[in-house]
Design a protein around this motif. Structure first.
Motif, PDB file in Angstrom:
ATOM      1  N   VAL A 250      -0.476  -6.881   1.258  1.00  0.00           N
ATOM      2  CA  VAL A 250       0.460  -5.883   1.806  1.00  0.00           C
ATOM      3  C   VAL A 250       0.554  -4.680   0.867  1.00  0.00           C
ATOM      4  CG1 VAL A 250       2.869  -5.431   2.399  1.00  0.00           C
ATOM      5  CG2 VAL A 250       1.798  -7.582   3.100  1.00  0.00           C
ATOM      6  N   HIS A 251       0.685  -4.935  -0.431  1.00  0.00           N
ATOM      7  CA  HIS A 251       0.787  -3.855  -1.415  1.00  0.00           C
ATOM      8  C   HIS A 251      -0.500  -3.026  -1.436  1.00  0.00           C
ATOM      9  CE1 HIS A 251       2.488  -2.706  -5.643  1.00  0.00           C
ATOM     10  NE2 HIS A 251       2.371  -1.675  -4.832  1.00  0.00           N
ATOM     11  N   THR A 252      -1.631  -3.708  -1.326  1.00  0.00           N
ATOM     12  CA  THR A 252      -2.922  -3.014  -1.292  1.00  0.00           C
ATOM     13  C   THR A 252      -2.997  -2.075  -0.099  1.00  0.00           C
ATOM     14  OG1 THR A 252      -4.031  -4.861  -2.399  1.00  0.00           O
ATOM     15  CG2 THR A 252      -5.424  -3.327  -1.171  1.00  0.00           C
ATOM     16  N   ASN A 253      -2.599  -2.561   1.064  1.00  0.00           N
ATOM     17  CA  ASN A 253      -2.645  -1.757   2.284  1.00  0.00           C
ATOM     18  C   ASN A 253      -1.752  -0.525   2.173  1.00  0.00           C
ATOM     19  OD1 ASN A 253      -1.235  -1.271   5.196  1.00  0.00           O
ATOM     20  ND2 ASN A 253      -3.392  -1.827   5.446  1.00  0.00           N
ATOM     21  N   ARG A 254      -0.538  -0.710   1.680  1.00  0.00           N
ATOM     22  CA  ARG A 254       0.394   0.412   1.543  1.00  0.00           C
ATOM     23  C   ARG A 254      -0.129   1.449   0.546  1.00  0.00           C
ATOM     24  NH1 ARG A 254       6.015  -3.096   1.054  1.00  0.00           N
ATOM     25  NH2 ARG A 254       6.229  -3.604   3.289  1.00  0.00           N
ATOM     26  N   THR A 255      -0.717   0.969  -0.537  1.00  0.00           N
ATOM     27  CA  THR A 255      -1.219   1.888  -1.559  1.00  0.00           C
ATOM     28  C   THR A 255      -2.411   2.686  -1.056  1.00  0.00           C
ATOM     29  OG1 THR A 255      -0.514   0.299  -3.256  1.00  0.00           O
ATOM     30  CG2 THR A 255      -1.999   2.055  -3.951  1.00  0.00           C
ATOM     31  N   ILE A 256      -3.298   2.049  -0.306  1.00  0.00           N
ATOM     32  CA  ILE A 256      -4.448   2.756   0.264  1.00  0.00           C
ATOM     33  C   ILE A 256      -3.984   3.871   1.198  1.00  0.00           C
ATOM     34  CG2 ILE A 256      -6.337   2.498   1.928  1.00  0.00           C
ATOM     35  CD1 ILE A 256      -6.943  -0.210   0.659  1.00  0.00           C
ATOM     36  N   ARG A 257      -2.975   3.580   2.026  1.00  0.00           N
ATOM     37  CA  ARG A 257      -2.466   4.602   2.944  1.00  0.00           C
ATOM     38  C   ARG A 257      -1.806   5.745   2.189  1.00  0.00           C
ATOM     39  NH1 ARG A 257       1.322   1.852   7.047  1.00  0.00           N
ATOM     40  NH2 ARG A 257       1.572   0.287   5.424  1.00  0.00           N
ATOM     41  N   ALA A 258      -1.093   5.428   1.122  1.00  0.00           N
ATOM     42  CA  ALA A 258      -0.428   6.472   0.326  1.00  0.00           C
ATOM     43  C   ALA A 258      -1.456   7.382  -0.348  1.00  0.00           C
ATOM     44  CB  ALA A 258       0.484   5.832  -0.718  1.00  0.00           C
ATOM     45  N   LEU A 259      -2.525   6.791  -0.898  1.00  0.00           N
ATOM     46  CA  LEU A 259      -3.557   7.582  -1.564  1.00  0.00           C
ATOM     47  C   LEU A 259      -4.308   8.465  -0.576  1.00  0.00           C
ATOM     48  CD1 LEU A 259      -4.997   4.905  -4.029  1.00  0.00           C
ATOM     49  CD2 LEU A 259      -3.592   6.893  -4.614  1.00  0.00           C
ATOM     50  N   ASP A 260      -4.480   7.972   0.639  1.00  0.00           N
ATOM     51  CA  ASP A 260      -5.144   8.765   1.676  1.00  0.00           C
ATOM     52  C   ASP A 260      -4.305  10.000   2.021  1.00  0.00           C
ATOM     53  OD1 ASP A 260      -7.299   9.023   3.751  1.00  0.00           O
ATOM     54  OD2 ASP A 260      -5.561   8.895   5.084  1.00  0.00           O
ATOM     55  N   LYS A 261      -2.981   9.824   2.129  1.00  0.00           N
ATOM     56  CA  LYS A 261      -2.094  10.958   2.428  1.00  0.00           C
ATOM     57  C   LYS A 261      -2.096  11.985   1.299  1.00  0.00           C
ATOM     58  CE  LYS A 261       1.118   8.409   5.432  1.00  0.00           C
ATOM     59  NZ  LYS A 261       2.519   7.908   5.593  1.00  0.00           N
ATOM     60  N   GLU A 262      -2.221  11.496   0.063  1.00  0.00           N
ATOM     61  CA  GLU A 262      -2.218  12.391  -1.089  1.00  0.00           C
ATOM     62  C   GLU A 262      -3.575  13.045  -1.333  1.00  0.00           C
ATOM     63  OE1 GLU A 262      -0.736  10.266  -4.454  1.00  0.00           O
ATOM     64  OE2 GLU A 262       1.012   9.483  -3.366  1.00  0.00           O
ATOM     65  N   GLY A 263      -4.601  12.593  -0.624  1.00  0.00           N
ATOM     66  CA  GLY A 263      -5.922  13.185  -0.756  1.00  0.00           C
ATOM     67  C   GLY A 263      -6.682  12.778  -1.997  1.00  0.00           C
ATOM     68  N   LEU A 264      -6.250  11.707  -2.663  1.00  0.00           N
ATOM     69  CA  LEU A 264      -6.939  11.256  -3.870  1.00  0.00           C
ATOM     70  C   LEU A 264      -8.148  10.384  -3.540  1.00  0.00           C
ATOM     71  CD1 LEU A 264      -4.050  10.426  -6.370  1.00  0.00           C
ATOM     72  CD2 LEU A 264      -5.931  12.029  -6.758  1.00  0.00           C
ATOM     73  N   VAL A 265      -7.941   9.424  -2.660  1.00  0.00           N
ATOM     74  CA  VAL A 265      -9.012   8.518  -2.243  1.00  0.00           C
ATOM     75  C   VAL A 265      -8.882   8.254  -0.752  1.00  0.00           C
ATOM     76  CG1 VAL A 265     -10.054   6.229  -2.494  1.00  0.00           C
ATOM     77  CG2 VAL A 265      -9.096   7.374  -4.494  1.00  0.00           C
ATOM     78  N   GLU A 266      -9.995   8.368  -0.048  1.00  0.00           N
ATOM     79  CA  GLU A 266     -10.037   8.024   1.372  1.00  0.00           C
ATOM     80  C   GLU A 266     -10.829   6.729   1.495  1.00  0.00           C
ATOM     81  OE1 GLU A 266     -11.828  11.401   3.207  1.00  0.00           O
ATOM     82  OE2 GLU A 266     -10.305  12.797   2.428  1.00  0.00           O
TER      83      GLU A 266
END
Length: 297
Positions: A250-266
């Motif tokens: 769950v934490h992994t999924n949330r972090t991936i979505r947050a990084l995508d919004k910030e434009g750091l990692v897609e």
């Protein structure tokens, strides 16, 4: 084979622990799935399916020599490695090349594909400790006749150059420079592991994911597996990311979505994109090597 039938397990000569595990699972779906997982792992390891390549590359035509991040072999070294080489094999996704606890009869150099290196706990949990790319040496512990402390599994269908374990001493004796290169590769593996350990102990979730993405892309760029758009086509599941970084799914999924919004990692299902490598590396504290050519055998 019907799950729960102990006699069928015995007929297939499965380990005693797997046979014992089948007895209480008839009415417990989660336990049943866990046992099936153990069974699949056992069958895959006992019956490896790597395919022999009918026409292996000649060392002078090795595709690794065209990779900007890898150092080509000298002519004399190529002649020796050609004699040292015993063939090539193809490995499909999910196949084990090296199995934890066993002495492997061969060493391998990765020609194509990406592999994961992991250790397994008694209850089935695992810790992915590293990812392996073209040019990396697989199974070095076997050269010293030691059981492997880890399993190496195929992540992207790959092709490997195979060497006989018993010939390894002649490589060290007759070509000290190649022996030095093997030592260098082992030292670089240790450096990579140190970086991942720092992630587990000191970096927060976002920093861990960005560090891993930048590290993967940096290795891919140096081995001709990624393009100038900073995109690596690789099917890493979120469960595998979690296994590597010590995070919950769950934490992994949330972090991936947050990084995508910030434009750091897609981080998509089948590819990773780091739009700005310098920015991402600075965010995660990743020091990119400069003009460093890795040797390979």
């Amino acid at each position: 084979m019907r799950v729960g039938n102990v006699h069928e397990c015995q007929r297939f000569r499965l380990p005693a622990q797997i046979i014992a595990d089948f007895q209480p699972v008839r009415n417990d779906r989660s336990e049943m799935l866990n046992v099936i997982g153990h069974l699949v792992c056992f069958m895959r390891r006992e019956h490896p399916c790597m395919i022999e390549v009918a026409e292996p590359y000649l060392c002078r035509l090795c595709p690794l020599q065209e990779c900007s991040g890898l150092r080509p072999l000298e002519d004399r070294q190529r002649v020796f490695v050609q004699e040292f080489k015993s063939g090539e094999v193809l490995a499909d996704r999910g196949e084990d090349v090296i199995v934890e606890g066993r002495i492997a009869p061969n060493l391998f150099t990765i020609l194509e594909g990406v592999f994961i290196r992991y250790r397994t706990m008694e209850d089935g949990r695992r810790q992915i400790v590293n990812f392996m790319f073209p040019g990396d040496l697989v199974g070095l512990q076997a050269a010293f006749e030691e059981p492997s402390a880890h399993t190496v599994e195929t992540l992207i269908p790959g092709r490997l150059c195979r060497f006989r374990r018993e010939d390894f001493t002649s490589l060290m004796r007759e070509h000290p420079r190649l022996g030095f290169d093997v030592t260098w590769l082992a030292a670089q593996e240790e450096n990579a592991l140190e970086g991942h350990i720092v992630s587990l102990g000191q970096r927060n979730a976002k920093e861990r994911l960005v560090y891993l993405a930048v590290w993967l892309l940096d290795r891919a760029l140096s081995t001709c597996m990624a393009n100038e758009d900073n995109i690596l086509e690789i099917a890493i599941t979120q469960a595998q990311i979690a296994d590597m970084l010590g995070l919950s799914l769950v934490h992994t999924n949330r972090t991936i979505r947050a990084l995508d919004k910030e434009g750091l990692v897609e981080w998509a299902q089948r590819e990773i994109c780091v739009p700005d490598m310098a920015k991402a590396a600075d965010f995660a504290g990743f020091d990119r090597p400069r003009n460093a050519e890795r040797p390979f055998i």
